[in-house]
Structures are given as C-alpha cells and as structure tokens.
Design a protein around this motif. Structure first.
Motif, PDB file in Angstrom:
ATOM      1  N   SER A  74       0.851  -1.190   0.000  1.00  0.00           N
ATOM      2  CA  SER A  74       0.000   0.000   0.000  1.00  0.00           C
ATOM      3  C   SER A  74       0.885   1.239   0.000  1.00  0.00           C
ATOM      4  O   SER A  74       1.847   1.301   0.776  1.00  0.00           O
ATOM      5  CB  SER A  74      -0.908   0.009   1.234  1.00  0.00           C
ATOM      6  N   GLU A 102      -4.005  -4.282   8.464  1.00  0.00           N
ATOM      7  CA  GLU A 102      -4.686  -4.907   7.325  1.00  0.00           C
ATOM      8  C   GLU A 102      -5.652  -3.926   6.657  1.00  0.00           C
ATOM      9  O   GLU A 102      -5.802  -3.923   5.426  1.00  0.00           O
ATOM     10  CB  GLU A 102      -5.434  -6.155   7.781  1.00  0.00           C
ATOM     11  N   ASP A 143      -5.429  -2.693   2.880  1.00  0.00           N
ATOM     12  CA  ASP A 143      -6.580  -3.014   2.041  1.00  0.00           C
ATOM     13  C   ASP A 143      -6.492  -4.438   1.489  1.00  0.00           C
ATOM     14  O   ASP A 143      -6.947  -4.721   0.387  1.00  0.00           O
ATOM     15  CB  ASP A 143      -6.718  -2.009   0.890  1.00  0.00           C
ATOM     16  N   LYS A 144      -5.840  -5.305   2.260  1.00  0.00           N
ATOM     17  CA  LYS A 144      -5.755  -6.716   1.902  1.00  0.00           C
ATOM     18  C   LYS A 144      -5.404  -7.503   3.150  1.00  0.00           C
ATOM     19  O   LYS A 144      -4.772  -6.971   4.071  1.00  0.00           O
ATOM     20  CB  LYS A 144      -4.709  -6.952   0.819  1.00  0.00           C
ATOM     21  N   GLU A 173      -3.883 -15.480   6.612  1.00  0.00           N
ATOM     22  CA  GLU A 173      -4.896 -16.407   6.130  1.00  0.00           C
ATOM     23  C   GLU A 173      -5.438 -17.183   7.322  1.00  0.00           C
ATOM     24  O   GLU A 173      -4.681 -17.795   8.078  1.00  0.00           O
ATOM     25  CB  GLU A 173      -4.290 -17.382   5.111  1.00  0.00           C
ATOM     26  N   THR A 231       0.576 -14.181   5.083  1.00  0.00           N
ATOM     27  CA  THR A 231       0.714 -14.214   3.632  1.00  0.00           C
ATOM     28  C   THR A 231       2.155 -13.855   3.253  1.00  0.00           C
ATOM     29  O   THR A 231       2.969 -13.498   4.114  1.00  0.00           O
ATOM     30  CB  THR A 231      -0.236 -13.205   2.987  1.00  0.00           C
TER      31      THR A 231
END
Length: 395
Positions: free
Chosen positions: A85, A131, A135-136, A140, A149
């Motif tokens: 980001s 997070e 924006d992702k 997991e 991730t």
C-alpha cells in the motif's frame, strides 16, 4: 527505547534541511509539532542530536550516528510496504509492526499477546488496523490457526531488521555519551562454545562490563534464520560451502580437522593400528545431517560398510557420557574435544583422518554494520583464535 516511526521520519527531514520550517513543510506538520517531535526524541538520549543556532538546527555527531541507522531502518520498512500500500509506510506504527511480527511467528493472537505483554484485543486491533490500511489480508485464517501471507512475511522480516538497526542506534549513541546499553546476541555452534567464546567474552568484559551478551544455541538452520531476521548479530562456527543464501557473508578464521574419540576403556584403544572399517561394528555419535562434519562422515564411508547404530547430537555432555558408559565412537572437532582429551574423559583413536579439515569462522548479514561494542567482541574472538590455534610449525 520505544520508537515512534513518525518522529524518526521528522528527524530525518530536520537533518536533511537543517530547518524546522522546511521539515514541517515536507512532513505536512506544523512547526510546533516538528519541534515537539525532535524534543521527545532527544529526551531519550544522553547526547544532543542537534546544535541549535540562529541559522537553524545542525546535526551533532550523535545525530549523524542516529540518522545513519534510522535511514537504513526506514528504507527496509518502505521497501516492504511499497508493494502492499502506498500509504502504509507513513501510517504503520512500531507497535503495529511488533504485533505483526509476533502473530506471524506464533500464528496465534493469544500467544503473540503473551509474548508482547499485551492483551489479546490490543494485538488483534493492531494487526486489524494494518490490514485495513493495506486493504488486503495479511493473514490467512485456516482451521489450524492463522498463517502470514507472503506480503506479511516480507513486511515482518523487514520490520525485524529495522528494529534491530534501531537497537544498534541506541548502542551507538550510548557509546558516544560514554555509557553502555543494549545486548549482543551470538549464535554459537558447538566448537565456538567450547573453544572460541569463553576467552573472548572474558576479554570483552574488561572494556564493556555492562553490555549484555546472549549466546543462542541450536541447529545451524535455526541460527541462520535468526541471523537473517536480525535476532542474532553474529554466527560463529563451521562455515558452509556453498554459501546457503546470498544475504549473508562468511569470514574464515582458521581450519579445524575431525578426529575419532572413544571412552578410556574402548576395545579399539588396544589395537596398535585400528582401521576405519573396524569402527563400523560400534555405535557412533554424529552431528545432524546437513552439517559439514556429517558430510565428511558420509564421504569417509562412501566406499566402506556404513555404521548401523548412530546417535545424532550436538551435545558434548551427552557424547562424553555415552563414551564413558559404552563403546560408542565420537566424530568430533579436534579443538572442540581438546579439553575433554586433556582431562582424560575422551581418548583419540589412532586412525588417520587426513583430509577432514573444515573452515571455521563467523557469519554475518551482508549489509550489517556492527556497533563499536559488537566489533570489539568480534575482534576479541579473532584474538582468542590466534592465541589458541597452533601454527603450522607446532603441528
């Protein structure tokens, strides 16, 4: 010290511009906010970071030392956040990144909270905010727990190295102020623990009595991982060929050879010229697979009957007890076993193992810049090696 990453960015702007007003413009802050950020940062150190003059703020030697470390630390974070980001580098806090590191390592919010001494909701909130800015998802969620991730892994590793750099900054500034803070973490393989480290630490203590020295032990792969994450400063022991990964460097200090040892009552000690083939009938004590000495063992028995009874360990204590209480044969560094042999606890077997030399030295991160204290300890290790290692004329 509890670092404020925003204050560090403001500090670098002031160093660059030598001006509060221009730094305020760059950082989109008011001049009082910049002044307050610098004051809070300076309050954490005994040495001033700037000289306040009519022409502006001029960085001191302490400020230059801090700026060098801060640039390296923030560059790591910026490079890791850029693909995630554009804003994350500016918004991520030290607390959020520390929470990310702990959750990624332990794969559990409750365990991470316990490690950090925080509540579970606090850690969960810190990661959730990261997070949201990214924006992702950075983790997991699976039936077995949570896993970071690839973006999480890269960011956590960069943040760990950044924090290690800032820890070094504290040591640098304490050195300038004539005091001692921080710690040095040594990853020690078996030979270094028995042969190289003790004298070096004793000598280091004469000039740096208050710096904490932590010696981490374990398999090479674990120590190497700790080194690459910034948890370990220097790794000492057998070098690897080829180099396992490109972000570390090795420096050879000397070569050591391997010998076979047994307990004082071993049957092969009665043989005038025992052979390597005879040893296959006895149980062996070896290092783990993947180590240099285990590779040499495999070469020795490539065309001979392989011993069938093997204990894998790096513990000198366990080897000594097995040799004392049974007919095991140990395969070990000559220098590592020297003290045990001198005390009569181990006896070398009269079997020629010429060609078993292996390089011993130090491993560090590729771009690592040691503090003065860290460099002194490394120098003492080298001096200790020179004092203890026999010259070719003495062999």
């Amino acid at each position: 010290m509890k670092w404020n990453l925003r204050h560090l960015r403001v500090f670098l702007a002031v160093v660059h511009h030598a001006s509060v007003s221009r730094a305020a413009e760059e950082c989109h802050l008011s001049q009082p906010a910049v002044t307050q950020a610098i004051a809070k940062l300076e309050a954490g150190f005994a040495a001033p970071l700037f000289q306040h003059k009519a022409q502006g703020l001029f960085v001191t030697d302490a400020g230059q030392a801090l700026a060098r470390r801060v640039r390296r630390a923030l560059e790591r974070i910026d490079q890791a956040t850029a693909p995630i980001s554009p804003r994350l580098a500016a918004t991520a806090t030290a607390s959020q990144l520390q929470a990310l590191i702990a959750v990624r390592e332990l794969e559990n919010f409750t365990l991470a909270a316990g490690k950090l001494g925080l509540s579970q909701p606090t850690v969960h909130r810190a990661v959730t905010r990261l997070e949201a800015e990214a924006d992702k998802p950075l983790f997991e969620r699976t039936a077995m727990g949570i896993r970071g991730t690839r973006a999480c892994r890269l960011l956590a590793e960069a943040a760990q190295l950044a924090f290690a750099e800032l820890d070094q900054a504290e040591m640098d500034l304490a050195e300038i102020a004539g005091s001692e803070v921080g710690q040095i973490v040594v990853g020690a393989m078996p030979l270094s623990r028995s042969f190289m480290l003790s004298q070096a630490i004793i000598a280091f203590r004469e000039s740096r009595p208050s710096v904490l020295i932590r010696v981490d032990e374990g398999p090479y792969d674990d120590l190497l991982a700790g080194l690459r994450r910034g948890e370990i400063d220097v790794l000492i022991g057998a070098l690897r060929d080829p180099l396992p990964i490109g972000d570390v460097v090795q420096e050879m200090l000397f070569e050591d050879d391997l010998i076979l040892v047994a307990g004082p009552g071993h049957p092969l000690l009665a043989e005038a010229q025992p052979t390597l083939e005879q040893t296959a009938d006895f149980p062996w004590i070896l290092a783990r697979k993947g180590t240099p000495s285990r590779g040499i063992f495999d070469q020795l028995f490539a065309s001979r009957p392989m011993p069938q009874s093997i204990v894998e360990t790096g513990s000198m204590i366990l080897m000594r007890q097995l040799l004392r209480q049974s007919d095991h044969i140990g395969f070990i560094s000559r220098l590592q076993a020297a003290a045990e042999i001198e005390l009569g606890l181990m006896v070398p077997l009269r079997i020629d193992l010429s060609g078993t030399q292996r390089p011993i030295g130090i491993t560090t991160r590729l771009d690592w810049i040691p503090t003065i204290a860290q460099k002194i300890l490394i120098d003492e290790i080298k001096i200790s090696v020179n004092l203890k290692t026999p010259s070719p004329a003495e062999d």
